[in-house]
Design a protein around this motif. Sequence first.
Motif, PDB file in Angstrom:
ATOM      1  N   ASN A   9     -12.150 -70.545  26.495  1.00 44.61           N
ATOM      2  CA  ASN A   9     -11.281 -69.942  27.510  1.00 44.61           C
ATOM      3  C   ASN A   9     -12.021 -68.854  28.282  1.00 44.61           C
ATOM      4  OD1 ASN A   9      -8.641 -71.219  27.414  1.00 44.61           O
ATOM      5  ND2 ASN A   9      -8.484 -70.406  25.342  1.00 44.61           N
ATOM      6  N   GLY A  10     -13.224 -69.185  28.723  1.00 43.03           N
ATOM      7  CA  GLY A  10     -14.051 -68.217  29.436  1.00 43.03           C
ATOM      8  C   GLY A  10     -13.357 -67.657  30.671  1.00 43.03           C
ATOM      9  N   GLY A  11     -13.561 -66.366  30.903  1.00 43.29           N
ATOM     10  CA  GLY A  11     -12.925 -65.709  32.048  1.00 43.29           C
ATOM     11  C   GLY A  11     -13.536 -64.354  32.304  1.00 43.29           C
ATOM     12  N   HIS A  12     -12.689 -63.329  32.398  1.00 43.04           N
ATOM     13  CA  HIS A  12     -13.169 -61.998  32.786  1.00 43.04           C
ATOM     14  C   HIS A  12     -13.353 -61.057  31.602  1.00 43.04           C
ATOM     15  CE1 HIS A  12     -12.548 -63.141  36.921  1.00 43.04           C
ATOM     16  NE2 HIS A  12     -11.288 -63.437  36.674  1.00 43.04           N
ATOM     17  N   THR A  69     -19.611 -66.642  17.552  1.00 39.84           N
ATOM     18  CA  THR A  69     -18.754 -66.406  18.711  1.00 39.84           C
ATOM     19  C   THR A  69     -19.114 -65.080  19.361  1.00 39.84           C
ATOM     20  OG1 THR A  69     -17.014 -65.206  17.520  1.00 39.84           O
ATOM     21  CG2 THR A  69     -16.908 -67.624  17.489  1.00 39.84           C
ATOM     22  N   SER A  70     -18.571 -64.858  20.545  1.00 44.10           N
ATOM     23  CA  SER A  70     -18.874 -63.623  21.269  1.00 44.10           C
ATOM     24  C   SER A  70     -18.393 -62.378  20.533  1.00 44.10           C
ATOM     25  CB  SER A  70     -18.245 -63.674  22.669  1.00 44.10           C
ATOM     26  OG  SER A  70     -16.844 -63.816  22.585  1.00 44.10           O
ATOM     27  N   SER A  71     -17.392 -62.549  19.656  1.00 42.92           N
ATOM     28  CA  SER A  71     -16.890 -61.408  18.881  1.00 42.92           C
ATOM     29  C   SER A  71     -17.588 -61.264  17.532  1.00 42.92           C
ATOM     30  CB  SER A  71     -15.381 -61.535  18.669  1.00 42.92           C
ATOM     31  OG  SER A  71     -15.073 -62.708  17.938  1.00 42.92           O
ATOM     32  N   GLY A  72     -18.498 -62.210  17.198  1.00 41.59           N
ATOM     33  CA  GLY A  72     -19.302 -62.071  15.990  1.00 41.59           C
ATOM     34  C   GLY A  72     -18.914 -62.934  14.819  1.00 41.59           C
ATOM     35  N   LEU A 110     -22.852 -65.254  23.801  1.00 38.79           N
ATOM     36  CA  LEU A 110     -23.076 -63.828  24.053  1.00 38.79           C
ATOM     37  C   LEU A 110     -21.849 -63.153  24.661  1.00 38.79           C
ATOM     38  CD1 LEU A 110     -26.723 -63.682  25.472  1.00 38.79           C
ATOM     39  CD2 LEU A 110     -25.924 -63.063  23.185  1.00 38.79           C
ATOM     40  N   THR A 111     -21.047 -63.916  25.380  1.00 38.55           N
ATOM     41  CA  THR A 111     -19.894 -63.352  26.068  1.00 38.55           C
ATOM     42  C   THR A 111     -18.881 -64.454  26.357  1.00 38.55           C
ATOM     43  OG1 THR A 111     -19.179 -62.100  28.028  1.00 38.55           O
ATOM     44  CG2 THR A 111     -20.971 -63.684  28.337  1.00 38.55           C
ATOM     45  N   LYS A 112     -17.630 -64.038  26.558  1.00 41.78           N
ATOM     46  CA  LYS A 112     -16.612 -64.977  27.045  1.00 41.78           C
ATOM     47  C   LYS A 112     -16.471 -64.885  28.556  1.00 41.78           C
ATOM     48  CE  LYS A 112     -12.742 -65.753  24.963  1.00 41.78           C
ATOM     49  NZ  LYS A 112     -11.434 -65.627  24.268  1.00 41.78           N
ATOM     50  N   LEU A 171     -28.505 -69.479  23.556  1.00 50.25           N
ATOM     51  CA  LEU A 171     -27.652 -68.417  24.088  1.00 50.25           C
ATOM     52  C   LEU A 171     -26.687 -69.008  25.099  1.00 50.25           C
ATOM     53  CD1 LEU A 171     -30.288 -65.565  24.509  1.00 50.25           C
ATOM     54  CD2 LEU A 171     -28.804 -66.067  22.551  1.00 50.25           C
ATOM     55  N   SER A 172     -25.397 -68.865  24.804  1.00 50.14           N
ATOM     56  CA  SER A 172     -24.366 -69.494  25.614  1.00 50.14           C
ATOM     57  C   SER A 172     -23.286 -68.480  25.934  1.00 50.14           C
ATOM     58  CB  SER A 172     -23.801 -70.712  24.853  1.00 50.14           C
ATOM     59  OG  SER A 172     -22.865 -71.418  25.635  1.00 50.14           O
ATOM     60  N   GLY A 173     -22.118 -68.983  26.387  1.00 49.37           N
ATOM     61  CA  GLY A 173     -21.012 -68.111  26.736  1.00 49.37           C
ATOM     62  C   GLY A 173     -19.700 -68.877  26.681  1.00 49.37           C
TER      63      GLY A 173
END
Length: 440
Positions: free
Chosen positions: A122-125, A347-350, A108-110, A153-155
Motif C-alpha cells: 500500500n505504498g503512498g506518502h 518491511t519498512s518498519s523492521g 526501505l520505505t512505504k 533494496l525496495s519500497g
Amino acid sequence: MLDLDAIPYFPLKLTPDGTNWLVNHPITGVTSKLNSAAYWLAQLCDGQHTLGEIFAELAQAYQTTQARVMALSEPLLQPLTEDSILWWRRQRMQLWRLPPPYAVLWDLTKRCNLRCRHCVVNGGHSGHEELSLGECQRLINEMAAFGVRQLILSGGEPLLRRDFFQICEYATSQRLSLQIATNAALINQRTAQRLAVLGASAQVSLDGATPDIHDDFRQVAGSWERTIRGIRHLVTAAVPVTLAATVTTTNINQIPALYELANDLGVHTFRILPFVPYGRGAEALALEVSPPEMQAVTAYLRRRREEGDLLVAPMEFECTFAPTSLNHTESSSRIGCDGAVGYGTITSSGEVLPCNFFAGVEAENIKEHDFAWIWENSRFLNYFRSLTVADIHGTCQRCAWLPTCRGSCLAANFAHGDIFQSNCHCWLVVQSQETTSPVH
C-alpha cells in the motif's frame, strides 16, 4: 467435533484495546475483538502444542474441567478456522538452525511516487515507521556479520529516501552486493552513474508496452515515459537491468510486445510476476489472470528464451513443461518457496518475514532483536519452514512435479484464504478440478 490431537497455529497480530484484544484479518480487512480468555487461547495456539494440551493448560489455569474449556472454546475456534485465521497441522512446528539467507529484500520505505493498483505494501506518502539511518546501518552490520551476501533494496520507491545513497554506500562498504527494485521514474543520468559505481543491479517494474496501459496501472500520468527514460539511463551506465512485469488482465495481451520492448531497450533480463491480490491488490481482484492464461504466456516466453534473444528469468510452474522428476516426494518434504530459508524480507518498519505478502502476521522486529536472533528464533519463520507435503490438500498431493515446484507460492494461497490448498495459480490444479467436477 474438535480434534484434540491436531496442532493449531494463530499467526496474526493481536493489539490491546482496553481489556480486550483486536485482530485484523490482513486479507478481508475485518477487525475482530477477543476478550482476555480468548486472547490466551490464541496465544497458546503456537504451532507446537496439540489442542488437547492447550485445553489442559487452560483448565489448570482457570481451575475448571477440560470439558468446560472445550465447550467455551469451540464457538471461537470454529469461525477462526473458517476465516483462515487459525491454521491446523498434524505435526509440531520445528525450531530450525539454518545458515544465513543468501539474500534479503528490504523495503526501505512505504513512500512512493506512484499508486500502483497491485501494491502489496500500500505504498503512498507515509514513512513515519521506517527505520532511521542509524538503525539501517546497525542492521547492515548485523546482516553482514551473520553472512548475508546480497541486499535487494525496495519500497515503496527506495529512491525517495534522502539517505538512499548513504545506505547503499554503507552496505557496499560491508561487502554486500546490491540490487535496487525501482520504478525508475526518478532515475536520471547522475543517479544511474552512482549506481554503476556501487556495482548495483536494478529490477525495474514496467507493466505495459504502451503508456496507456502502464500509466493506468500505476495511476500516474507520464509514468511510462519517465520509467523508459530511467531504464535508458541505467543501460547507458552499464547497470544490469531486469525488466519485471506483473501479469494482469490489463496487460496479458501485451506481454509479447513488452518482451520486444525490453529487448530493444537492451536490458539484461525479462521477468514476469504473478498478480497476488494482497495489500492494495486485494481491492483489484479483476486484475488476476486465470492459470490457463498464465500457462500460455509461460509457454510463449519459454520459446523466446530458447531463441536466445533475451534472458528470461525462471517462471512459476514452468517445470510442468519439462519431464517429471524421478525423485519420490516424501510426506515430510518441505513445501513452499525459499522464503525463510534462502532469503527473507524486512518491511519498512523492521519486521522480518518470508516475503512481504505475509505482512500482518505476528513477526519479530529488528528494533527489538538483532537479525541473526530473529532468523533463528522467529516463530513465524520457523512455522513457515516446518510446512510439509503432508499439509497440502488436494491435487498437489498427487502431482508428479511436486518434488520440483514444492507447491510453489504459499503466499498466493494465503491471499486466497487457505494457505494449505493446492496452489491456486497452477494450471494443473485447474485442469484436475475440471476433470473431476461432476456434470450437472
